[in-house]
Design an enzyme around this catalytic site. Sequence first.
Site, mmCIF file in Angstrom:
data_model
loop_
_atom_site.group_PDB
_atom_site.id
_atom_site.type_symbol
_atom_site.label_atom_id
_atom_site.label_comp_id
_atom_site.label_asym_id
_atom_site.label_seq_id
_atom_site.Cartn_x
_atom_site.Cartn_y
_atom_site.Cartn_z
ATOM 1 N N GLU B 124 0.855 -1.186 0.000
ATOM 2 C CA GLU B 124 0.000 0.000 0.000
ATOM 3 C C GLU B 124 0.889 1.233 0.000
ATOM 4 O OE1 GLU B 124 -2.844 -0.170 3.170
ATOM 5 O OE2 GLU B 124 -3.670 -2.082 2.480
ATOM 6 N N GLU B 362 10.336 -7.534 -3.708
ATOM 7 C CA GLU B 362 10.290 -8.802 -2.968
ATOM 8 C C GLU B 362 11.180 -8.748 -1.728
ATOM 9 O OE1 GLU B 362 8.103 -10.681 -4.632
ATOM 10 O OE2 GLU B 362 7.988 -12.240 -3.119
#
Lengths: 249, 382
Positions: B124, B362
Amino acid sequence: MKRILVAIKRVVDYNVRIRVKPDGSGVITDGVKMSINPFDEIALEEALRLKEKGIVEEVLAVSIGTADCQQQLRTALAMGADRAILVQTDAVIEPLDAARIFRALCERETPLLAILGKQAIDDDCSQTGQMLAALWGRPQATFASKVEINGDVARVTREVDAGLETIEVDLPAVITTDLRLNEPRYVKLPDIMKAKKKPLDTLDPGALGVTPVERLKPVKFEPPPVRAKGVMVKDTQELIDALRRKGLA
Amino acid sequence: MGTDDIDHEIIDSIERWAERELRPVARKFDHADEYPEDIVEQMKGLGLFGATIAPEFGGLGLSASTYARLVMSIASVWMAPVGIFNSHLIMAACVQRHGTDAQKRQWLPRFASGEIRGGIGLTEPNAGTDLQAIRAVARRDGDAYVINGTKTWITNGVYGSCFGVLVKTDPAAQPRHKGMTMFLCEKGEGFRAAKKIRKLGYKSIDSAELVFEDFRVPAANLIGGEEGRGFQQAVGGLELGRINVAARGAGIAAGALRDALRYAQQRETFGKPIAQHQAIQLKLADMATRVEASRLLIEQAARKYDTGERCDLESSMAKLFASEAGVENSLEAMRIFGGYSYSTDFDVERYYRDAPLMCIGEGTNEMQRIIIARQLIERNPV
């Protein structure tokens, strides 16, 4: 069952820069990527398309050589061939023996068509298809760039020195493929899995009545000479003068 | 026919496809930042959208090691398209590992065929590495949940239609992760892609912001059927995610090496190919060593993952090393190509723009180092 027999030769991949063994006894194949001869891949693609058009029901891929040729036959099965036969031998196979083996298989399998690459990119012999046609006693249409099947006749456009020639041959027949006949499909990954279940039989050349004989003795392998550096010319006149000096114009 | 042969054939087919279909169009799509629709259709046909989905659900069921090699092959030509199926497969893996039987039967076959494509929505605007700080919420309403919030940097956000979305079903829960839940959300009223993010590299792939405004998702889409397990489901995919990102970094490193090695033998200075100059040789040697080391680290992590062993240390090391290898090799390739590297007529500038993402995505490489160090200490107490 109507079928097409396709020849599959294992060769050094066309992208690999060929290296000659230091002692000149052959080319290096250890650790080198091997693939289906590109012309044979075109042959297989054409056979698959004829099957997809409903002209034949089965595509049979055949290779002659060492056990490693199974890899190329598996690829052929993954591309869409229905079954495969490896005529397994460690012997050197010259075009005449290859043609004899294919003849024996053609008599056994009675295909509507035998499609072969016009040549293999390793030895560039360009003989097996023609020899097969002669031995099998069937017509040949070599260097095909277009193939249409109408009943018992194949209409084939051939790439010849003078341009394109279209001929008709009675089936069964032998076709050899040129580069522009088609663009082979790439293998889809699920088809590799499915190909595992397709039959791949192994035969001995002797079982087909053929004992390979080495009639040619390679004397020496060497890489082609390195191309000499070119010269830049200013204009056409200078080019003509340069050619004249070399006695070429 | 052994598994090794099958793997070999798979990698071989992928390499051929990438050379034939991907390489000729990569530069065009990358520079135009245009979504490669034809390539996506081809990837469907190839079976890539089902690469790691179990065969019983229509996938190929590839092991992590084979999948990593496949990713590396494609990324060595063009890294970006990997994202189209990779994020999709992370969503699929979440359903396969944590979904109910009904969910697996409903979704996995359609994911595997590529009929439904999508990705995973975790990040987010104010929560990335600190995932537990997310603010998107889902409130139960009858047989549905109502979701509100924003997700960003979501791969396939524009062209994908279905996403695994991490939200809070209990924002007050302590510890915070106990209030987190994952839903499969298909785009519809109240769920849209707000904007496509413009990027330095990793172009042609739609990284987008996803906005949820009173979006109703059926309760049946709650992955695993039980609230409060979303965080574990999300981080459970990270080991594999890191192996994938490592493979992408290693792919870029390998692509940069391949191009540099070729160019160095063609380009001449002072009367000989630059590959004959020691300065260039030193670079080539380091580049090749980094590629090989990355490959081995990835293989080690993937093998452990495949046998079900814990591999957080190994996958972090692979991710750290291989992503840095991508950055280093692409920069070295720039130096070897000299002035031409700065031209957009060559591919090296793309490798150079694509590579840094692997160090950031990641889990940043700083985070990987912390994971590695913590594991080292944990495994070697005094």
